[in-house]
Design an enzyme around this catalytic site. Structure first.
Site, PDB file in Angstrom:
ATOM      1  CE  LYS A  85      -3.322  39.489   7.554  1.00  0.00           C
ATOM      2  NZ  LYS A  85      -4.535  39.955   7.762  1.00  0.00           N
ATOM      3  CG  ASN A  86      -6.707  40.609   5.566  1.00  0.00           C
ATOM      4  OD1 ASN A  86      -6.700  40.264   6.179  1.00  0.00           O
ATOM      5  ND2 ASN A  86      -6.112  41.963   4.726  1.00  0.00           N
ATOM      6  CB  CYS A 104      -1.900  49.212  14.478  1.00  0.00           C
ATOM      7  SG  CYS A 104      -2.217  49.304  12.458  1.00  0.00           S
ATOM      8  NE  ARG A 148      -5.951  48.998  10.850  1.00  0.00           N
ATOM      9  CZ  ARG A 148      -5.586  47.843  10.625  1.00  0.00           C
ATOM     10  NH1 ARG A 148      -4.151  47.235  10.806  1.00  0.00           N
ATOM     11  NH2 ARG A 148      -6.513  47.200  10.081  1.00  0.00           N
ATOM     12  CG  ASP A 153      -3.760  45.391   2.959  1.00  0.00           C
ATOM     13  OD1 ASP A 153      -4.555  44.623   3.173  1.00  0.00           O
ATOM     14  OD2 ASP A 153      -3.805  46.322   3.372  1.00  0.00           O
ATOM     15  NE  ARG A 191      -0.493  40.300  13.123  1.00  0.00           N
ATOM     16  CZ  ARG A 191      -1.597  41.430  12.965  1.00  0.00           C
ATOM     17  NH1 ARG A 191      -0.352  41.918  12.815  1.00  0.00           N
ATOM     18  NH2 ARG A 191      -2.185  41.328  12.720  1.00  0.00           N
TER      19      ARG A 191
HETATM   20  C1  EPZ Z   1      -8.826  45.637   6.642  1.00  0.00           C
HETATM   21  O1  EPZ Z   1      -8.517  46.580   7.924  1.00  0.00           O
HETATM   22  C2  EPZ Z   1      -6.998  44.713   6.293  1.00  0.00           C
HETATM   23  N1  EPZ Z   1      -7.695  43.778   7.629  1.00  0.00           N
HETATM   24  C3  EPZ Z   1      -6.431  45.335   5.769  1.00  0.00           C
HETATM   25  O2  EPZ Z   1      -5.824  44.796   5.748  1.00  0.00           O
HETATM   26  C4  EPZ Z   1      -6.784  46.477   5.054  1.00  0.00           C
HETATM   27  O3  EPZ Z   1      -5.103  47.486   4.749  1.00  0.00           O
HETATM   28  C5  EPZ Z   1      -7.577  47.312   5.099  1.00  0.00           C
HETATM   29  O4  EPZ Z   1      -9.072  46.862   5.258  1.00  0.00           O
HETATM   30  C6  EPZ Z   1      -8.403  48.412   4.163  1.00  0.00           C
HETATM   31  O5  EPZ Z   1      -7.941  47.628   2.624  1.00  0.00           O
HETATM   32  C7  EPZ Z   1      -8.231  42.829   7.697  1.00  0.00           C
HETATM   33  O6  EPZ Z   1      -9.102  42.171   6.117  1.00  0.00           O
HETATM   34  C8  EPZ Z   1      -7.971  41.928   8.352  1.00  0.00           C
HETATM   35  P1  EPZ Z   1     -10.893  49.658   7.027  1.00  0.00           P
HETATM   36  P2  EPZ Z   1      -9.577  47.591   8.588  1.00  0.00           P
HETATM   37  O7  EPZ Z   1     -11.208  49.738   8.228  1.00  0.00           O
HETATM   38  O8  EPZ Z   1     -11.118  46.342   8.083  1.00  0.00           O
HETATM   39  C9  EPZ Z   1     -10.901  53.902   8.916  1.00  0.00           C
HETATM   40  C10 EPZ Z   1      -3.019  43.177   6.269  1.00  0.00           C
HETATM   41  O9  EPZ Z   1      -2.293  44.063   5.480  1.00  0.00           O
HETATM   42  N2  EPZ Z   1     -11.987  54.031   9.722  1.00  0.00           N
HETATM   43  O10 EPZ Z   1     -11.792  48.734   5.537  1.00  0.00           O
HETATM   44  O11 EPZ Z   1      -9.024  47.735   9.626  1.00  0.00           O
HETATM   45  C11 EPZ Z   1      -8.959  53.489   8.714  1.00  0.00           C
HETATM   46  O12 EPZ Z   1      -8.876  53.906   9.990  1.00  0.00           O
HETATM   47  C12 EPZ Z   1      -4.040  44.679   6.412  1.00  0.00           C
HETATM   48  O13 EPZ Z   1      -3.403  42.252   6.012  1.00  0.00           O
HETATM   49  C13 EPZ Z   1     -12.685  54.175   9.774  1.00  0.00           C
HETATM   50  O14 EPZ Z   1     -12.299  55.426  10.237  1.00  0.00           O
HETATM   51  O15 EPZ Z   1      -9.859  48.732   7.609  1.00  0.00           O
HETATM   52  C14 EPZ Z   1      -8.924  53.255   7.683  1.00  0.00           C
HETATM   53  O16 EPZ Z   1      -8.396  54.489   7.441  1.00  0.00           O
HETATM   54  C15 EPZ Z   1      -3.859  45.846   7.112  1.00  0.00           C
HETATM   55  N3  EPZ Z   1     -13.523  54.598  11.348  1.00  0.00           N
HETATM   56  C16 EPZ Z   1      -9.867  53.202   6.817  1.00  0.00           C
HETATM   57  O17 EPZ Z   1     -10.774  53.634   7.299  1.00  0.00           O
HETATM   58  C17 EPZ Z   1     -13.879  52.880  11.099  1.00  0.00           C
HETATM   59  O18 EPZ Z   1     -14.888  51.990  12.221  1.00  0.00           O
HETATM   60  C18 EPZ Z   1     -10.340  52.004   5.993  1.00  0.00           C
HETATM   61  O19 EPZ Z   1     -10.006  50.723   7.198  1.00  0.00           O
HETATM   62  C19 EPZ Z   1     -13.378  51.995  10.789  1.00  0.00           C
HETATM   63  C20 EPZ Z   1     -12.390  51.944  10.256  1.00  0.00           C
END
Ligand code: EPZ
Length: 423
Positions: free
Chosen positions: A22-23, A117, A122, A305, A397
């Site tokens: 998916k990702n 969420c 996020r 995850d 999802r």
């Molecule tokens: C991706 O989300 C995945 N989603 C998530 O999978 C996964 O949990 C996550 O990466 C971490 O591995 C997809 O790929 C579609 P991040 P993403 O930006 O990109 C903070 C699932 O279950 N952050 O790496 O949204 C954020 O709040 C889903 O399939 C900022 O502060 O995660 C978090 O604490 C859930 N500012 C950390 O970084 C930003 O601009 C990592 O988030 C971006 C992120």
């Protein structure tokens, strides 16, 4: 209202096919916005998020044919309005991944700001900061990100933290920018490497995807592509945790073992045998299940995850295990539901202490997010009696027909219709 009913306490035996990731599919579907030709994606999983992304591409003027496991994205017909509406973005945060490609392709983009969420606030500040380095003028107003840039230019973006979709959004934008871009402190997930492969097929020059420094030589024009998506490491890891919890011997077809190293290390430590068999994996647990500690971290650390599914397994392990969540600030929503099934878990800030019990007891439980719902299904497999997992739209999802796949390996798992949802 759909629900999943699990009648537990049976070992798993047989084979389960792991679908496409998916990702990886989501950012690659967004990459189709960068070219005007017809692109073809293969090994695409049949998930609600794929439907939502296809709907989003249609609102952006693309013809999209979804014939799982294949998705074809045709060239835009007529004027494209580069706007991603609230209605679609609120259903799926990853919709923010159209921001980079729309801005790079059309010089303008208006994308609904994804809200928080269940698992955390996020924010997307890193995405916006990065695009500003490439020359974008960005304002956030009325719940929308409005970005403008006649033509993005290359630059050096240093992320404060490794962010998966942040890295992907900047890769997508830089691929059609004028000049070279260097991204520093990138996320290194296998899905990012996969996006790099596709952008190279399209004619951009991406080096270092999968490492913390990525170089992208932008192109003036990008070609359509034909690509088969990698297998889903989190889906595979979820089934491994199911075998870990319930016991048994399962062949996981197309399990991406190389992408699952941090998980496999822990699973072997708690008593699983995991062997490569060609492009498949033999997963067994025939002896006792031991406890172990995990701390989640960006790849190549233990994936957040997989945290909930690992915790569900530890609920029936011998001894005490400690699970620490460092990536998201609110990813223990499954704990009270596991508690309803008799699990013994204490929470201290971002740490959960689990004392294994011999067996859980089946109960009606509520899914709160995608991976939490998977953990409740895993827990149901090792429970006496019946478990009813509600709000399975969360599960759909990210898992294609999980009940059929588990039933194929001998589990008593079925999708049922419930009259209504308790208030
Ligand atoms: C991706 O989300 C995945 N989603 C998530 O999978 C996964 O949990 C996550 O990466 C971490 O591995 C997809 O790929 C579609 P991040 P993403 O930006 O990109 C903070 C699932 O279950 N952050 O790496 O949204 C954020 O709040 C889903 O399939 C900022 O502060 O995660 C978090 O604490 C859930 N500012 C950390 O970084 C930003 O601009 C990592 O988030 C971006 C992120």
């Amino acid at each position: 209202m759909d629900a999943i009913r699990v009648r537990g306490a049976r070992e798993l035996r047989g084979s389960i096919r792991v679908g496409g990731a998916k990702n990886a599919a989501l950012p690659i579907l967004c990459a189709t916005l960068l070219s005007d030709g017809e692109s073809r994606l293969r090994n695409v999983p049949g998930l609600r998020d794929i439907q939502t992304t296809s709907e989003l591409l249609r609102t952006l003027g693309r013809g999209v044919t979804v014939d799982i496991p294949e998705v074809r994205v045709q060239a835009p017909r007529g004027q494209v309005v580069p706007e991603a509406p609230y209605e679609l973005v609120r259903q799926m945060r990853a919709s923010v991944l159209v921001l980079g490609p729309l801005l790079a392709r059309y010089g303008r983009a208006k994308v609904s700001l994804p809200g928080g969420c269940q698992i955390g606030a996020r924010p997307v500040d890193q995405h916006l900061l990065g695009l500003e380095v490439l020359g974008a003028k960005i304002v956030v107003e009325h719940g929308f990100i409005v970005a403008e840039a006649p033509r993005l230019r290359g630059g050096e973006v240093v992320f404060d933290i490794p962010t998966v979709t942040g890295t992907e959004n900047l890769m997508l934008a830089a691929a059609l920018s004028n000049g070279q871009t260097t991204l520093v402190n990138c996320a290194r997930e296998p899905e990012i490497e996969e996006l790099g492969r596709v952008l190279n097929k399209m004619g951009a020059r991406v080096e270092g995807a999968g490492t913390s420094i990525i170089h992208i030589h932008g192109a003036d024009e990008l070609e359509p592509f034909d690509h088969a998506i990698i297998a889903d490491r989190i889906e595979a890891g979820t089934f491994m945790a199911a075998v870990g919890a319930a016991g048994g011997d399962v062949l996981l077809e197309h399990a991406p073992l190389d992408d699952l190293e941090p998980v496999i290390v822990k699973l072997r430590r708690v008593g699983l045998e995991i062997e490569r068999e060609g492009e498949h994996a033999r997963v067994r647990r025939l002896g006792p299940l031991h406890s172990a500690d995990v701390t989640t971290a960006p790849h190549p650390g233990f994936p957040t995850d997989m945290q909930a599914q690992f915790m569900a397994m530890m609920c029936v392990a011998e001894g005490r295990s400690v699970v620490t969540e460092t990536v998201f600030e609110n990813r223990f929503m499954h704990v009270p539901e596991l508690g309803r099934m008799g699990a013994r878990i204490q929470i201290h800030n971002n740490t959960a202490i689990i004392d294994g019990v011999g067996r859980l007891s089946g109960a009606s439980v509520m899914a709160t997010d995608l991976r939490a719902s998977a953990s409740l299904v895993v827990a149901g497999l090792v429970s006496e009696g019946e478990t009813i997992v509600r709000r399975v739209y969360h599960l759909d999802r990210g898992y294609e027909a999980i009940e059929k796949k588990l039933a194929g390996a001998g589990a008593d798992v079925t999708r049922i219709q419930l009259e209504s949802e308790p208030a």
